[in-house]
Design an enzyme around this catalytic site. Structure first.
Site, PDB file in Angstrom:
ATOM      1  N   ARG A 175      -3.689  -0.390 -11.463  1.00  0.00           N
ATOM      2  CA  ARG A 175      -3.954  -1.805 -12.135  1.00  0.00           C
ATOM      3  C   ARG A 175      -3.243  -1.685 -13.309  1.00  0.00           C
ATOM      4  NH1 ARG A 175      -7.547  -4.268  -9.191  1.00  0.00           N
ATOM      5  NH2 ARG A 175      -7.273  -6.078 -10.848  1.00  0.00           N
ATOM      6  N   HIS A 195       5.647   3.883  -6.499  1.00  0.00           N
ATOM      7  CA  HIS A 195       5.193   2.627  -6.156  1.00  0.00           C
ATOM      8  C   HIS A 195       4.708   2.069  -7.641  1.00  0.00           C
ATOM      9  CE1 HIS A 195       3.439  -1.089  -4.699  1.00  0.00           C
ATOM     10  NE2 HIS A 195       3.658  -0.821  -3.447  1.00  0.00           N
ATOM     11  N   TYR A 200       0.429  -2.335  -8.288  1.00  0.00           N
ATOM     12  CA  TYR A 200       0.606  -3.745  -7.590  1.00  0.00           C
ATOM     13  C   TYR A 200       0.204  -4.984  -8.277  1.00  0.00           C
ATOM     14  CZ  TYR A 200      -3.892  -2.357  -6.259  1.00  0.00           C
ATOM     15  OH  TYR A 200      -5.200  -1.765  -6.355  1.00  0.00           O
ATOM     16  N   HIS A 221       6.270  -4.914  -5.733  1.00  0.00           N
ATOM     17  CA  HIS A 221       5.995  -6.192  -5.040  1.00  0.00           C
ATOM     18  C   HIS A 221       6.770  -7.431  -5.954  1.00  0.00           C
ATOM     19  CE1 HIS A 221       2.206  -4.646  -3.279  1.00  0.00           C
ATOM     20  NE2 HIS A 221       3.016  -3.917  -2.709  1.00  0.00           N
ATOM     21  N   GLU A 276       9.845  -4.694  -2.084  1.00  0.00           N
ATOM     22  CA  GLU A 276       8.996  -4.706  -0.899  1.00  0.00           C
ATOM     23  C   GLU A 276       8.837  -5.936  -0.169  1.00  0.00           C
ATOM     24  OE1 GLU A 276       5.233  -2.453  -1.152  1.00  0.00           O
ATOM     25  OE2 GLU A 276       4.766  -3.031   0.861  1.00  0.00           O
ATOM     26  N   ASP A 319       7.842  -3.171   4.999  1.00  0.00           N
ATOM     27  CA  ASP A 319       6.482  -2.957   5.035  1.00  0.00           C
ATOM     28  C   ASP A 319       6.125  -3.456   6.552  1.00  0.00           C
ATOM     29  OD1 ASP A 319       3.572  -3.257   5.428  1.00  0.00           O
ATOM     30  OD2 ASP A 319       3.446  -2.529   3.420  1.00  0.00           O
ATOM     31  N   HIS A 325       3.370  -6.197   6.496  1.00  0.00           N
ATOM     32  CA  HIS A 325       3.560  -7.235   5.864  1.00  0.00           C
ATOM     33  C   HIS A 325       4.759  -8.188   6.735  1.00  0.00           C
ATOM     34  CE1 HIS A 325       2.679  -5.226   1.603  1.00  0.00           C
ATOM     35  NE2 HIS A 325       1.750  -5.100   2.610  1.00  0.00           N
ATOM     36  N   HIS A 338       7.290   1.488   4.967  1.00  0.00           N
ATOM     37  CA  HIS A 338       5.787   1.360   5.157  1.00  0.00           C
ATOM     38  C   HIS A 338       5.330   1.123   6.434  1.00  0.00           C
ATOM     39  CE1 HIS A 338       5.341   0.652   0.416  1.00  0.00           C
ATOM     40  NE2 HIS A 338       5.880   1.608   0.687  1.00  0.00           N
ATOM     41  N   ASP A 370      -1.948  -9.457   4.990  1.00  0.00           N
ATOM     42  CA  ASP A 370      -1.992  -8.311   4.418  1.00  0.00           C
ATOM     43  C   ASP A 370      -3.031  -7.583   4.280  1.00  0.00           C
ATOM     44  OD1 ASP A 370      -1.062  -6.245   2.951  1.00  0.00           O
ATOM     45  OD2 ASP A 370      -0.653  -7.118   0.935  1.00  0.00           O
ATOM     46  N   HIS A 400      -4.039  -4.137   5.765  1.00  0.00           N
ATOM     47  CA  HIS A 400      -3.381  -2.884   6.779  1.00  0.00           C
ATOM     48  C   HIS A 400      -4.633  -2.398   7.597  1.00  0.00           C
ATOM     49  CE1 HIS A 400      -0.524  -1.766   3.134  1.00  0.00           C
ATOM     50  NE2 HIS A 400      -0.627  -3.315   3.409  1.00  0.00           N
ATOM     51  N   GLU A 420       0.451   3.720   4.695  1.00  0.00           N
ATOM     52  CA  GLU A 420      -0.423   3.229   3.832  1.00  0.00           C
ATOM     53  C   GLU A 420      -1.824   2.672   4.537  1.00  0.00           C
ATOM     54  OE1 GLU A 420       2.353   0.000   2.314  1.00  0.00           O
ATOM     55  OE2 GLU A 420       2.281   1.119   0.396  1.00  0.00           O
TER      56      GLU A 420
HETATM   57 ZN    ZN Z   1       0.048  -4.480   2.005  1.00  0.00          ZN
HETATM   58 FE    FE Z   2       3.537  -1.531   1.462  1.00  0.00          FE
HETATM   59 FE    FE Z   3       3.210  -2.216  -1.609  1.00  0.00          FE
END
Ligand code: ZN
Ligand code: FE
Ligand code: FE
Length: 277
Positions: A37, A67, A70, A107, A142, A176, A179, A211, A224, A226, A256
């Site tokens: 966060r 990473h 996000y 992202h 990404e 990804d 994605h 990813h 999106d 997963h 992921e």
């Molecule tokens: Zn994702």
């Molecule tokens: Fe990803």
């Molecule tokens: Fe990501």
């Protein structure tokens, strides 16, 4: 050898992540640079980093992926939010130099109604402020699913950002699978064509990490969500083609998927079994 790992919690430090990866039969992994966060980052422990660097060298790790949180949005309509993203990423990139030569994935952002073009300009402007010539990290955009107003759903949008970054040699892309599938690229039935398209628009030399995620939703759904490998719309046969593809097979693959460590270990085992040496 297949270079594969999964997303790990960074709460116990670098060496702990390296050891956890080895237990899962992984030779790479991904971690959040700070609380996802986006709160304050933990202080780097130089001794932990030193031991970690020796450990991953000894175990022949492939490039590891950091990473960004996000929640950062480099193309928010709010100046304050953009500024927060810029400060956080600038700090992350300074900290990345403790583990030289790494990959830093983020992202691109959501343009929140400003339009993709404005978003592209803001993202590139931010990168131009925070990259510096001596940095050893490669920063990865990404590929996004295109949920809401996400920028980076198409290869063209990613390239538009890359085109505007001055220190272009510091930049790469992380693909990804969930994605791109949700964005409408048919990697199940037309993997070769999708990669040819990537090469034409961006250039395969930019592709630095993958990813590996199955998707809960159909092609082009822009969702999106997963799914575990082999249990979603992409399916195990497509993953076998992805990990073995000549253009991809040497890269770092990071899971992921919605799993605990036992689930990750099992996916790594299955995928290693599908890799042609
Ligand atoms: Zn994702
Ligand atoms: Fe990803
Ligand atoms: Fe990501």
């Amino acid at each position: 050898m297949l270079h594969i790992g999964c997303h790990l919690s960074s709460s116990k430090g670098f060496l702990a992540m390296g050891k956890e990866a080895v237990k899962l039969d992984a030779d790479t992994f991904q971690y959040f640079t700070r609380n996802p966060r986006g709160s304050k980052a933990k202080a780097i422990d130089p001794q932990d980093v030193e031991r970690y660097l020796a450990f991953i060298q000894e175990h022949h790790f492939a490039p590891v992926v950091a990473h960004a949180p996000y929640t950062l949005n480099a193309c928010s309509a709010e100046e304050r939010t953009r500024e927060f993203a810029r400060m956080t990423m600038a700090d992350d990139l300074q900290r990345m130099e403790y583990t030289p030569g790494g990959l830093y994935n983020f992202h691109p952002g959501s343009h929140v109604g400003q339009g993709a073009e404005a978003g592209v300009e803001q993202i590139a402007a931010q990168l131009n402020e925070i990259l510096w010539p001596e940095m050893t990290t490669t920063v990865l955009l990404e590929t996004m699913a295109g949920k809401g107003t996400e920028v980076g759903r198409s290869f063209e949008e990613l390239q538009a950002i890359l085109d505007r970054v001055e220190l272009s040699e510091k930049m790469g892309v992380c693909l990804d699978t969930c994605h791109v599938h949700d964005a409408g690229y048919d990697i199940v039935n037309h993997l070769d064509e999708v990669l040819t398209e990537f090469d034409r628009v961006i250039g395969l030399s930019r592709l630095k990490a993958i990813h590996l995620n199955d998707s809960m939703n159909p092609l082009g759904s822009r969702k999106d969500r997963h799914q575990k490998i082999g249990e979603g719309a992409i399916g195990l046969e497509a993953f076998a083609r992805i990990i073995n593809h000549p253009a991809l097979r040497e890269l770092s693959f990071v899971l992921e998927t919605p799993n605990d460590n036992a689930g990750y270990a099992e996916e790594i085992r299955v995928l290693r079994g599908l890799y042609r040496e």
